[in-house]
Design a protein around this motif. Structure first.
Motif, short mmCIF file in Angstrom:
data_model
loop_
_atom_site.label_atom_id
_atom_site.label_comp_id
_atom_site.label_asym_id
_atom_site.label_seq_id
_atom_site.Cartn_x
_atom_site.Cartn_y
_atom_site.Cartn_z
N GLN A 73 0.83 -1.20 0.00
CA GLN A 73 0.00 0.00 0.00
C GLN A 73 0.87 1.26 0.00
O GLN A 73 0.63 2.20 -0.75
CB GLN A 73 -0.94 0.00 1.20
N PHE A 74 1.91 1.26 0.80
CA PHE A 74 2.81 2.40 0.90
C PHE A 74 3.50 2.67 -0.44
O PHE A 74 3.51 3.81 -0.93
CB PHE A 74 3.85 2.12 1.99
N TYR A 75 4.05 1.64 -1.06
CA TYR A 75 4.76 1.84 -2.32
C TYR A 75 3.82 2.09 -3.49
O TYR A 75 4.19 2.79 -4.45
CB TYR A 75 5.76 0.71 -2.60
N SER A 76 2.60 1.60 -3.44
CA SER A 76 1.61 1.95 -4.46
C SER A 76 1.29 3.44 -4.38
O SER A 76 1.14 4.11 -5.41
CB SER A 76 0.33 1.14 -4.28
N HIS A 77 1.22 3.95 -3.17
CA HIS A 77 0.96 5.38 -2.97
C HIS A 77 2.14 6.21 -3.51
O HIS A 77 1.95 7.22 -4.20
CB HIS A 77 0.72 5.68 -1.49
N ILE A 78 3.35 5.79 -3.21
CA ILE A 78 4.54 6.49 -3.72
C ILE A 78 4.55 6.46 -5.24
O ILE A 78 4.80 7.48 -5.90
CB ILE A 78 5.83 5.87 -3.14
N TYR A 79 4.26 5.31 -5.83
CA TYR A 79 4.24 5.19 -7.28
C TYR A 79 3.22 6.16 -7.87
O TYR A 79 3.51 6.85 -8.86
CB TYR A 79 3.91 3.75 -7.69
N GLY A 80 2.05 6.24 -7.26
CA GLY A 80 1.03 7.18 -7.73
C GLY A 80 1.49 8.63 -7.66
O GLY A 80 1.22 9.43 -8.57
N MET A 81 2.21 8.98 -6.60
CA MET A 81 2.73 10.34 -6.49
C MET A 81 3.75 10.61 -7.59
O MET A 81 3.78 11.72 -8.16
CB MET A 81 3.35 10.57 -5.11
N LEU A 82 4.57 9.62 -7.91
CA LEU A 82 5.55 9.79 -8.98
C LEU A 82 4.85 9.97 -10.33
O LEU A 82 5.27 10.81 -11.14
CB LEU A 82 6.51 8.60 -9.01
N VAL A 83 3.80 9.21 -10.58
CA VAL A 83 3.03 9.35 -11.82
C VAL A 83 2.48 10.77 -11.92
O VAL A 83 2.58 11.42 -12.97
CB VAL A 83 1.89 8.31 -11.88
N ASN A 84 1.91 11.25 -10.83
CA ASN A 84 1.34 12.61 -10.82
C ASN A 84 2.41 13.67 -11.01
O ASN A 84 2.19 14.66 -11.71
CB ASN A 84 0.56 12.86 -9.53
N LEU A 85 3.57 13.48 -10.40
CA LEU A 85 4.66 14.45 -10.55
C LEU A 85 5.14 14.49 -12.00
O LEU A 85 5.31 15.58 -12.56
CB LEU A 85 5.82 14.06 -9.62
N ARG A 86 5.29 13.33 -12.61
CA ARG A 86 5.73 13.30 -14.01
C ARG A 86 4.69 13.95 -14.92
O ARG A 86 5.04 14.71 -15.82
CB ARG A 86 6.01 11.86 -14.45
N ALA A 87 3.41 13.69 -14.65
CA ALA A 87 2.35 14.28 -15.47
C ALA A 87 2.31 15.80 -15.33
O ALA A 87 2.00 16.51 -16.28
CB ALA A 87 1.00 13.68 -15.08
N ALA A 88 2.65 16.30 -14.16
CA ALA A 88 2.62 17.74 -13.91
C ALA A 88 3.71 18.47 -14.71
O ALA A 88 3.61 19.69 -14.93
CB ALA A 88 2.80 18.04 -12.43
N LEU A 89 4.73 17.76 -15.14
CA LEU A 89 5.82 18.39 -15.89
C LEU A 89 5.45 18.61 -17.36
O LEU A 89 6.11 19.38 -18.04
CB LEU A 89 7.08 17.52 -15.83
N LYS A 90 4.42 17.96 -17.82
CA LYS A 90 4.05 18.06 -19.25
C LYS A 90 3.19 19.25 -19.52
O LYS A 90 2.59 19.85 -18.75
CB LYS A 90 3.37 16.78 -19.69
#
Length: 90
Positions: A73-90
């Motif tokens: 659960q913890f690492y799924s949450h981290i992965y989701g934050m990374l996805v959102n961070l990458r999307a915010a750069l576009k």
């Protein structure tokens, strides 16, 4: 078969790689957002590697089902934050 020590070492290294990739990519951000996005993608790969090692540790009964669920659960949450961070750069 891997020993619990080797498995723990791999977990430590892959989890540290998440932070290291973010730090290195952030340092390059002023020069290239695309380069930062590439490092975020590498951090996502390290996060997926952590999830693999967690599953492996559970399969070998090095960690409990409760610990497996908590860490997944913890690492799924981290992965989701990374996805959102990458999307915010576009």
């Amino acid at each position: 078969m891997r020993s619990p020590i080797n498995c723990a070492d791999q977990l430590r290294r892959s989890s540290k790689a998440i932070c290291a990739n973010l730090a290195e990519g952030f340092a390059k951000q002023p020069h290239s957002k695309a380069e930062f996005a590439r490092f975020i993608s590498m951090a996502m790969g390290s996060c997926s590697e952590v999830e693999t090692w967690i599953s492996y540790a559970s399969d070998l009964e090095y960690i409990s089902k409760t610990q497996l669920d908590r860490w997944q659960q913890f690492y799924s949450h981290i992965y989701g934050m990374l996805v959102n961070l990458r999307a915010a750069l576009k």
